[in-house]
Design an enzyme around this catalytic site. Structure first.
Site: not given
Ligand code: DOR
Ligand code: ZN
Ligand code: ZN
Length: 425
Positions: A59, A61, A63, A150, A230, A276, A303, A307
């Site tokens: 899991h 990201h 980007r 997700d 998560h 989240n 996860d 950012h």
């Molecule tokens: O905290 C999170 N960030 N939860 C998510 O479900 C999406 C993720 C994101 O893409 O930044």
């Molecule tokens: Zn999520």
């Molecule tokens: Zn996620």
């Protein structure tokens, strides 16, 4: 390609926990055992180090494409390697989302050059809009390993059942982000004493618990494979435990922040502690740990959600998410190994074997013939997380300033040394 001999290392995988030598030749493990004699290009003194199969984080990201000011496949895989992670599953909430075969193919072709075993999830619904199901067979042909929306829940039980039935036909697992947006209603941190004290809108745990229940029921009804993302609450852990007992083809994951931290940290009003689902309460932390110890929770993921600092500047309006690839093993060793709660073999199961099994990928061991994808860790090395030293393009770590015991010193994939820790780290 170099022939590498790692001498006198503690080798841990599902088959062994023993001090030995590991010989790596032509990208593969050529031999493992005591006092190996071979001509080599390089010898690594493994004294005091532990070798494990590369971790798989199902899991993350990255980007890529579309939000590469936060991360891209190169910085994301660099962060992975620094954390001993040699395989990942990327979530499809890219810009545009991964709902079409061309984009999946283009991304996987670039990812193949990184030396990390990068997998991509396709979206469950077109454009992550929750309106029409994507073309799962076409996505599978393009190379996706799973399906997920997700970041967003699938809006209704009916749509989730259809998605599960169609995913079953395509032979793909569904990975579900369980959240009821009507309950969340703009909440930004766990609903409770802390959200009240701060005067900010809370995210009620019923949001997670109810959609987890809903999706597990849909999995039981359709017989499809479902993986819950998560897990952060006692309620959703219990729900997964029951669905497993009822014979469901279901699994779930949690992240280190859910077993190490609580919403008390939000009193700092720092958006780096917002994700989240949100950090919860000490009772939830206990439940997550129990879930890991009794096998309800199948794997530990990050996860990893980069950012930028600018995006994280405002506590109330910042996007949710924390990076995690470079701290997950250290956090897990600190919470579970050094406390005597789990063995190293348990940790290999949670962070390497189980995610690969869930995704129907071959499980990695340190046996001859296996690809030489492995990490070397110093289990007793204490280090303090410094966001500025991360390899990720983003530095939004929830563990900043925390001291962990256990540090990845080297990561190899395909027999090539891809990461070496700086001596001062
Ligand atoms: O905290 C999170 N960030 N939860 C998510 O479900 C999406 C993720 C994101 O893409 O930044
Ligand atoms: Zn999520
Ligand atoms: Zn996620």
């Amino acid at each position: 390609m170099e022939t590498v001999l790692i001498r006198n290392v503690r080798a841990v995988d599902s088959l062994r926990d023993a001090v030995c030598d590991i010989l790596i030749r032509d990208g593969k493990i050529a031999a493992i055992g005591e006092d190996i004699a071979a001509e080599t290009d390089r010898e690594i003194d493994g004294t005091g180090l532990t070798a494990m199969p590369g971790l798989f984080d199902m899991h993350v990201h990255f980007r890529d494409p579309g939000q590469t000011h936060k991360e891209d496949v190169n910085t994301g895989t660099a962060a992975a390697l620094a954390g001993g992670v040699t395989g990942v599953l990327c979530m499809p909430n890219t810009t545009p989302p991964m709902d079409n075969p061309e984009q999946v193919r283009e991304f996987l072709a670039r990812a193949a050059k990184t030396g990390v075993d990068v997998h991509q999830a396709g979206t469950l619904t077109v454009g992550l809009k929750g309106e029409t199901l994507a073309d799962y067979k076409a996505l599978k042909e393009a190379g996706v390993t799973a399906l997920s929306d997700d970041g967003k829940p699938v809006p209704t039980a009916e749509m989730m059942e259809k998605a599960l039935a169609k995913a079953k036909e395509a032979g793909l697992p569904v990975v579900s982000h369980c959240e009821d947006l009507a309950i969340i209603d703009g909440g930004i941190i766990n609903k409770g004493a802390v959200s009240e004290a701060l005067g900010v809108k809370g995210m009620d745990r019923r949001s997670e618990d109810s959609i987890t229940e809903r999706d597990l029921q849909a999995a039981l009804k359709t017989g499809a494979q479902l993986h819950i993302c998560h897990v952060s609450t006692r309620g959703s852990t219990d729900a997964v435990r029951k669905a497993k007992a009822a014979g469901g083809n279901v699994t779930c994951e949690t992240a280190p922040h859910y077993f190490l931290l609580t919403d008390e940290l939000l009193r700092k009003r720092d958006a780096d502690y917002r994700m989240n689902p949100p950090l919860r309460t000490p009772d939830d932390v206990e439940a997550i740990k129990e879930g890991i110890l009794d096998g309800t929770i199948d794997c530990i993921i990050t996860d990893h959600a980069p950012h930028s600092a600018a995006e994280k500047a405002n506590f109330e309006t910042a996007p949710n998410g924390v990076v995690g690839l470079e701290t997950s093993l250290a956090a897990t060793l600190t919470a579970f190994y050094h406390t005597g709660l789990l063995t190293l073999q348990d940790i290999v199961r949670l962070m390497s074997d189980n995610p690969r099994k869930i995704l129907h990928l071959p499980v990695r061991t340190l046996s001859p013939g296996e690809p030489a994808d492995l990490l070397l860790a110093d289990l007793n090395r204490k280090w303090t997380v410094d966001p500025d030293k991360l390899h990720s393009r983003s530095h939004n770590t929830v563990f900043k300033g925390m001291t962990f015991t256990g540090n990845v010193r080297m990561t190899l994939t395909g027999g090539i040394i891809r990461y070496t820790a700086a001596p001062e780290n």
